[in-house]
Design a protein around this motif. Sequence first.
Motif, short mmCIF file in Angstrom:
data_model
loop_
_atom_site.label_atom_id
_atom_site.label_comp_id
_atom_site.label_asym_id
_atom_site.label_seq_id
_atom_site.Cartn_x
_atom_site.Cartn_y
_atom_site.Cartn_z
N THR A 109 -15.05 8.91 0.97
CA THR A 109 -15.71 9.20 -0.31
C THR A 109 -16.52 10.49 -0.28
O THR A 109 -16.62 11.19 -1.29
CB THR A 109 -16.61 8.03 -0.71
N SER A 111 -2.16 7.79 8.04
CA SER A 111 -2.54 7.56 6.65
C SER A 111 -1.63 8.39 5.75
O SER A 111 -0.43 8.50 6.02
CB SER A 111 -4.02 7.87 6.43
N PRO A 136 -7.29 9.19 2.05
CA PRO A 136 -7.72 7.81 2.27
C PRO A 136 -8.91 7.44 1.39
O PRO A 136 -9.88 8.21 1.28
CB PRO A 136 -8.09 7.80 3.75
N ALA A 137 -8.84 6.28 0.77
CA ALA A 137 -9.86 5.87 -0.20
C ALA A 137 -11.25 5.80 0.41
O ALA A 137 -12.25 5.98 -0.29
CB ALA A 137 -9.47 4.52 -0.81
N ALA A 138 -11.34 5.53 1.71
CA ALA A 138 -12.64 5.38 2.35
C ALA A 138 -13.38 6.70 2.53
O ALA A 138 -14.59 6.70 2.78
CB ALA A 138 -12.48 4.70 3.71
N GLY A 149 -7.92 8.66 -4.34
CA GLY A 149 -8.05 7.78 -3.18
C GLY A 149 -6.89 6.80 -3.08
O GLY A 149 -6.51 6.18 -4.07
N SER A 194 -5.13 1.16 4.48
CA SER A 194 -5.88 0.58 5.60
C SER A 194 -5.00 -0.15 6.59
O SER A 194 -5.29 -0.16 7.80
CB SER A 194 -6.96 -0.36 5.06
N ASP A 205 -5.51 3.57 -0.65
CA ASP A 205 -5.84 2.62 0.41
C ASP A 205 -4.61 2.36 1.27
O ASP A 205 -3.68 1.67 0.86
CB ASP A 205 -6.35 1.31 -0.21
N GLN A 240 0.83 -1.20 0.00
CA GLN A 240 0.00 0.00 0.00
C GLN A 240 0.87 1.26 0.00
O GLN A 240 0.59 2.22 -0.73
CB GLN A 240 -0.93 -0.02 1.21
#
Length: 282
Positions: free
Chosen positions: A245, A272, A241-243, A260, A264, A262, A56
Motif C-alpha cells: 500500500t 507475484s 501486490p495488494a499488500a 492492487g 497471496s 492479491d 487469484q
Amino acid sequence: MTISDVGGAPAVTTPRRAARLRRYAMTAPTFFAVEYAINPWMDTSVPVDTALATRQWEILLSTYRDLGHAVELIEPIAGLPDMVYAANGALVVGDRAVVARFAFPQRAGEAVAHAEWLTRRGFEPAFTRHTNEGQGDLLVVGSIILAGYGFRTDRRAHDEVAHLTGLPVVSLELVDPRFYHLDTALAVLDDSTVAYYPPAFSPQARARLRSTFPDAIEVGSADAYALGLNVVSDGRHVLLPAAATGFADQLSQAGFEPIGIDLSELLKGGGSVKCCTLELYS
C-alpha cells in the motif's frame, strides 16, 4: 514531478502517464505447489491451496484483458509446479527469444516448454551458455536491459544477452537472498522510470541506478518484503501486490494508477504479478 510558477506561487505538477497496449504470456497454476525450497519464500511445510491460487491468477488475467492488453496462454505441464511463473522462462524482444537456462534442475523442464511454445508462435529461440532466468533477471527499460546477478543469473550471461538481443545491458548485483531475482527488487514503470529497493543491491549497483535513473522511486522495506516491486506496468496502470500500500501511494503521487492484485497464494512460491507475466516486447 515538475514545479511551475503560477501567479507567483510554486506548484507541483504530477506528470501525465500514458498507457501502451502490451502483449503478455501467462501459464495457469493448474499444477502449482511448493514441493521443494529453492528460495527463501518457499516452505514445503506450508500447505498450498491450488484452487485459490487459480482464482487469484484468473483475476490478474482478466485485469490485463480489461485494460485492453493481449494475453496468450502457455499450457501448464504436470510435474513443473513453478511454471506459473512464466516470466522466468525467457526474454522475448522482437522476434528473438532468449530462452532461460535455469539454475536449479527442478525447473529445467520449463525452459524446454517455453522454447517449444515460442517456436510454434514464430519466435526464434536463442540460448545462452551460462545460466539466465529470463525476465526474472532481465528487464527491458526503453532501449536498454537491466540485468541482475548474484543468486540465479550468471554475470557472464549478460554479455551473451547483449549479443543476442542487440541491446546494451546494465549489470546490477543483488546481495540479499530474499530478493533473488531482479524483478523482486526493481520495477520497470515506463521507458525511463523505475522503482527499486536499495538494500537489495550492492553499493556499486545502487550508484549505477541513481546515476541512470535519478528520478527513480525508492521503496521501503514493508512494501519490498511484501514483494511489492514484482509489478507489471503499461506505462500508466501498475498492477502490483495488494499488500504494497505504501508503494501504491508513491505510484499515485508520481502520476501512475496502481491496481492492487492479491496473489497471496502464489507468494508462497516466491512470486507475484511480474513473475506470472512474460512480456513479449515488440
